[in-house]
Structure formats: structure tokens, C-alpha cells
Scaffold this motif. Sequence first.
Motif, PDB file in Angstrom:
ATOM      1  N   ARG A  49     -12.682  19.772  19.399  1.00  0.00           N
ATOM      2  CA  ARG A  49     -13.899  19.080  19.817  1.00  0.00           C
ATOM      3  C   ARG A  49     -13.578  17.774  20.523  1.00  0.00           C
ATOM      4  NH1 ARG A  49     -16.493  21.124  14.891  1.00  0.00           N
ATOM      5  NH2 ARG A  49     -15.726  19.307  13.759  1.00  0.00           N
ATOM      6  N   SER A  50     -12.339  17.331  20.401  1.00  0.00           N
ATOM      7  CA  SER A  50     -11.942  16.076  21.026  1.00  0.00           C
ATOM      8  C   SER A  50     -11.722  16.269  22.515  1.00  0.00           C
ATOM      9  CB  SER A  50     -10.649  15.550  20.393  1.00  0.00           C
ATOM     10  OG  SER A  50     -10.178  14.436  21.127  1.00  0.00           O
ATOM     11  N   ALA A  51     -12.484  15.535  23.312  1.00  0.00           N
ATOM     12  CA  ALA A  51     -12.366  15.660  24.770  1.00  0.00           C
ATOM     13  C   ALA A  51     -11.102  14.994  25.293  1.00  0.00           C
ATOM     14  CB  ALA A  51     -13.593  15.054  25.442  1.00  0.00           C
ATOM     15  N   LYS A  52     -10.416  14.253  24.407  1.00  0.00           N
ATOM     16  CA  LYS A  52      -9.258  13.490  24.850  1.00  0.00           C
ATOM     17  C   LYS A  52      -7.940  14.241  24.707  1.00  0.00           C
ATOM     18  CE  LYS A  52     -11.375   8.996  23.849  1.00  0.00           C
ATOM     19  NZ  LYS A  52     -11.241   7.719  23.099  1.00  0.00           N
ATOM     20  N   PHE A  53      -7.925  15.367  23.984  1.00  0.00           N
ATOM     21  CA  PHE A  53      -6.664  16.040  23.718  1.00  0.00           C
ATOM     22  C   PHE A  53      -6.120  16.695  24.986  1.00  0.00           C
ATOM     23  CE2 PHE A  53      -4.196  19.798  22.261  1.00  0.00           C
ATOM     24  CZ  PHE A  53      -3.173  19.104  21.648  1.00  0.00           C
ATOM     25  N   ARG A  54      -5.009  16.187  25.487  1.00  0.00           N
ATOM     26  CA  ARG A  54      -4.352  16.722  26.680  1.00  0.00           C
ATOM     27  C   ARG A  54      -5.355  16.955  27.819  1.00  0.00           C
ATOM     28  NH1 ARG A  54      -0.268  21.078  23.674  1.00  0.00           N
ATOM     29  NH2 ARG A  54       1.281  19.545  23.028  1.00  0.00           N
ATOM     30  N   SER A  55      -6.246  16.024  28.012  1.00  0.00           N
ATOM     31  CA  SER A  55      -7.329  16.230  28.986  1.00  0.00           C
ATOM     32  C   SER A  55      -6.990  15.764  30.393  1.00  0.00           C
ATOM     33  CB  SER A  55      -8.599  15.517  28.508  1.00  0.00           C
ATOM     34  OG  SER A  55      -8.362  14.124  28.386  1.00  0.00           O
ATOM     35  N   ASP A 146      -1.805  13.278  30.395  1.00  0.00           N
ATOM     36  CA  ASP A 146      -1.402  13.947  29.158  1.00  0.00           C
ATOM     37  C   ASP A 146      -0.581  15.205  29.427  1.00  0.00           C
ATOM     38  OD1 ASP A 146      -3.088  12.151  27.597  1.00  0.00           O
ATOM     39  OD2 ASP A 146      -4.777  13.303  28.403  1.00  0.00           O
ATOM     40  N   VAL A 147      -0.839  15.836  30.564  1.00  0.00           N
ATOM     41  CA  VAL A 147      -0.183  17.096  30.918  1.00  0.00           C
ATOM     42  C   VAL A 147       0.303  17.016  32.361  1.00  0.00           C
ATOM     43  CG1 VAL A 147      -0.488  19.591  31.271  1.00  0.00           C
ATOM     44  CG2 VAL A 147      -1.580  18.467  29.317  1.00  0.00           C
ATOM     45  N   VAL A 148       1.525  17.491  32.575  1.00  0.00           N
ATOM     46  CA  VAL A 148       2.072  17.608  33.926  1.00  0.00           C
ATOM     47  C   VAL A 148       2.301  19.084  34.219  1.00  0.00           C
ATOM     48  CG1 VAL A 148       4.045  17.138  35.421  1.00  0.00           C
ATOM     49  CG2 VAL A 148       3.203  15.367  33.897  1.00  0.00           C
ATOM     50  N   VAL A 167      -2.526  25.493  31.940  1.00  0.00           N
ATOM     51  CA  VAL A 167      -3.040  24.226  31.422  1.00  0.00           C
ATOM     52  C   VAL A 167      -3.880  24.476  30.175  1.00  0.00           C
ATOM     53  CG1 VAL A 167      -4.583  22.274  31.861  1.00  0.00           C
ATOM     54  CG2 VAL A 167      -2.991  23.025  33.636  1.00  0.00           C
ATOM     55  N   LYS A 168      -4.787  25.438  30.252  1.00  0.00           N
ATOM     56  CA  LYS A 168      -5.657  25.739  29.109  1.00  0.00           C
ATOM     57  C   LYS A 168      -4.857  26.274  27.923  1.00  0.00           C
ATOM     58  CE  LYS A 168      -9.648  26.559  32.079  1.00  0.00           C
ATOM     59  NZ  LYS A 168     -10.575  27.571  32.664  1.00  0.00           N
ATOM     60  N   ALA A 169      -3.789  27.023  28.209  1.00  0.00           N
ATOM     61  CA  ALA A 169      -2.946  27.540  27.129  1.00  0.00           C
ATOM     62  C   ALA A 169      -2.261  26.405  26.386  1.00  0.00           C
ATOM     63  CB  ALA A 169      -1.912  28.513  27.690  1.00  0.00           C
ATOM     64  N   LEU A 170      -1.774  25.396  27.111  1.00  0.00           N
ATOM     65  CA  LEU A 170      -1.116  24.258  26.479  1.00  0.00           C
ATOM     66  C   LEU A 170      -2.130  23.410  25.707  1.00  0.00           C
ATOM     67  CD1 LEU A 170       1.600  22.849  26.118  1.00  0.00           C
ATOM     68  CD2 LEU A 170       1.079  21.472  28.139  1.00  0.00           C
ATOM     69  N   GLN A 171      -3.310  23.272  26.250  1.00  0.00           N
ATOM     70  CA  GLN A 171      -4.349  22.514  25.554  1.00  0.00           C
ATOM     71  C   GLN A 171      -4.760  23.187  24.253  1.00  0.00           C
ATOM     72  OE1 GLN A 171      -7.157  22.418  28.819  1.00  0.00           O
ATOM     73  NE2 GLN A 171      -6.598  20.323  29.401  1.00  0.00           N
ATOM     74  N   ALA A 172      -4.668  24.508  24.198  1.00  0.00           N
ATOM     75  CA  ALA A 172      -5.088  25.266  23.026  1.00  0.00           C
ATOM     76  C   ALA A 172      -3.970  25.499  22.014  1.00  0.00           C
ATOM     77  CB  ALA A 172      -5.654  26.618  23.462  1.00  0.00           C
ATOM     78  N   ALA A 173      -2.748  25.036  22.324  1.00  0.00           N
ATOM     79  CA  ALA A 173      -1.600  25.262  21.442  1.00  0.00           C
ATOM     80  C   ALA A 173      -0.904  23.942  21.148  1.00  0.00           C
ATOM     81  CB  ALA A 173      -0.631  26.250  22.081  1.00  0.00           C
ATOM     82  N   PRO A 174      -1.436  23.160  20.214  1.00  0.00           N
ATOM     83  CA  PRO A 174      -0.844  21.843  19.942  1.00  0.00           C
ATOM     84  C   PRO A 174       0.556  21.902  19.358  1.00  0.00           C
ATOM     85  CG  PRO A 174      -2.575  22.354  18.368  1.00  0.00           C
ATOM     86  CD  PRO A 174      -2.663  23.386  19.434  1.00  0.00           C
ATOM     87  N   ASP A 175       0.999  23.077  18.883  1.00  0.00           N
ATOM     88  CA  ASP A 175       2.363  23.198  18.373  1.00  0.00           C
ATOM     89  C   ASP A 175       3.368  23.455  19.488  1.00  0.00           C
ATOM     90  OD1 ASP A 175       1.280  25.708  18.848  1.00  0.00           O
ATOM     91  OD2 ASP A 175       2.410  26.677  17.226  1.00  0.00           O
ATOM     92  N   ALA A 176       2.898  23.648  20.711  1.00  0.00           N
ATOM     93  CA  ALA A 176       3.770  23.870  21.869  1.00  0.00           C
ATOM     94  C   ALA A 176       3.839  22.607  22.715  1.00  0.00           C
ATOM     95  CB  ALA A 176       3.265  25.036  22.708  1.00  0.00           C
ATOM     96  N   VAL A 177       4.965  22.407  23.379  1.00  0.00           N
ATOM     97  CA  VAL A 177       5.123  21.258  24.283  1.00  0.00           C
ATOM     98  C   VAL A 177       5.212  21.701  25.734  1.00  0.00           C
ATOM     99  CG1 VAL A 177       6.291  19.874  22.537  1.00  0.00           C
ATOM    100  CG2 VAL A 177       7.652  21.285  24.099  1.00  0.00           C
ATOM    101  N   PHE A 178       5.140  23.013  25.957  1.00  0.00           N
ATOM    102  CA  PHE A 178       5.472  23.586  27.258  1.00  0.00           C
ATOM    103  C   PHE A 178       4.668  24.867  27.383  1.00  0.00           C
ATOM    104  CE2 PHE A 178       9.327  23.770  30.223  1.00  0.00           C
ATOM    105  CZ  PHE A 178       8.985  24.928  30.885  1.00  0.00           C
TER     106      PHE A 178
END
Length: 302
Positions: A49-55, A146-148, A167-178
Motif C-alpha cells: 500500500r506504500s506508494a514510496k516503495f521502489r517507486s 529507487d530502481v535503475v 520494474v513491476k516484478a522488482l517492486q513486487a519482490a522485496p526479497d530480490a535486489v535484481f
Amino acid sequence: MSICTPSSSSSSSSSESSSSTKAWIVHGVVVGAAVAVALGAHAYLKLTRSAKFRSRVVGIIPARFASSRFQGKPLVQILGKPMIQRTWERAKMATTLDQVVVATDDEKIAECCRGFGADVIVTSESCRNGTERCNEALQKLEKKYDVVVNIQGDEPLIEPEVIDGIVKALQAAPDAVFSTAVTSLKPEDAFDPNRVKCVVDTRGYAVYFSRGLIPYNKSGKVNPHFPYLLHLGIQSYDTKFLKIYPELPPTPLQLEEDLEQLKVLENGYKMKVIKVDHEAHGVDTPEDVEKIEGFMRERNLS
């Protein structure tokens, strides 16, 4: 070989191509269940719900003139436009990118890109790969991200949907860095070392990448019934990890395969992989230019 003469024509043909793109699909992503296990359902719901996570997302196109296989590749003309311009135009169509920049150590490439309107960051010649060039460019940008997304400059027909997908996959997987993308491997590319292969686990995380055919069977032949995966090369990183990456020493598998993503895996980091339906048209050698121009003519892409 003709090189850079920036084209001023509009990218309407790119839009036409994109509109007919087959929709990307996420491979092995069961977002709710997988992330809930890692973080707990309550934490996950709060996080999503946080709009700031890797946005905040920036797309960077690394481009260097010197190449052992293809000198001056970013500036080669493809149906009247420099390849780097075609890649930039496609990237600009992605909806998840707040900015698109070209990162280069070559003034000829920089001048060409400024000519067709691209933002350019000049990087040092000491960068050993595209990931390090992206990191240096990131440090020089005025805005914080937040994301490159590392967008390969030799994929002039890259689909904007593929960019948005990783991009959406990384935003949805906080345990991944890539995160990165794969597509189906054509049988004729099975033993081409320029076509990098990938295997993933049941949750859609990368297991390994190789220039050789993986998995390999006892017959030593391509199994026509196995869904081999081709790595498309485009990848995105959490910017905190990207700052760490250059400090990690080269790893044995990375050096042996000459694949930078293996350093990520060898150091224990997780990499999310999506599978997309995409016709891969990378330009690795001068001979590939004629092939891609033929493909574009057949489909009336200009």
C-alpha cells in the motif's frame, strides 16, 4: 559502415509496433503467497500500500564505442536511424520510467544522443560492464531513484511492456535486489554463445545463466519438448544494491562465463525473472544488422 546521423522523424512507427506487442507475462510469480511468506501477511499488505516503495525509476542505456565484436555498435544505422536512438525511443514509451538517460564514455555517442534529444551522462572509461556504468551514471544524476533499469542499447526493438514488466516484478519482490526477463529460446540459437540461456526455480527466481545450453541432457542434443529460456539482457536493480555491486570482487563463475549477473547470484542475492513473449533481436555482430533490417521491412517498421 554508416554511423550516426540522428533522425528527427517521429516514433509513430515504434508506437505502431508496440500496440501490436503480445502482452508480457510474469513467469513463476505468485506475488501474494511468496511475499507473504517472506514478510508476513500484515507487513506485506502494508508494504504494497506504500506508494514510496521502489517507486522512483530511471532507465539508463549504457553505450560504449569500443567493442571487440562490433566497434561503434551504438551508432550503426538501422533503416536510417542510429541504433541507440531506436533503443531510446522504445524506452521512452515505457510507463514506469520517470527518466531515460544514455550513459557513455564516448563523445561521438554523446553528441549523437544529444542531437536527437536524449539526456546524456558522461561516464569514465574504467567501467568494466554495463552495471558499473549504470551505477556511475546514477551517482551523477541530480534526482534520486529507487530502481535503475539497465536497458541494453543493442536491442533496438525492445518492447516497452518488457521494461514495465521487470520494474513491476522488482517492486513486487522485496526479497530480490535484481530483476530481468527471459523468453523462449529458438532451437537454432541453442549453441550460440552470444545467446545467453537461463534456468529459474519454481518461484521465478534465477538459478543460473550460461552461454552454453542449460539444462544439458545426456544426448548432447536439443530436446524439442523442453522449454529452454533465452535471457534478454534487460535488467533492473534496487539502487541500494547497485551501489554495493561495484565493490563486490569478481567471482569465478562470472569470469568464466563473462556474465555479470552471475556475480549477483554467487554472492547470494536473489534475482526475480519474468518470462515474456518477445522476439529477441539483439545486435551482437555486423551481420545482425542486415537480419534486423529484414525483419523490420517484413513488418513495415521504419
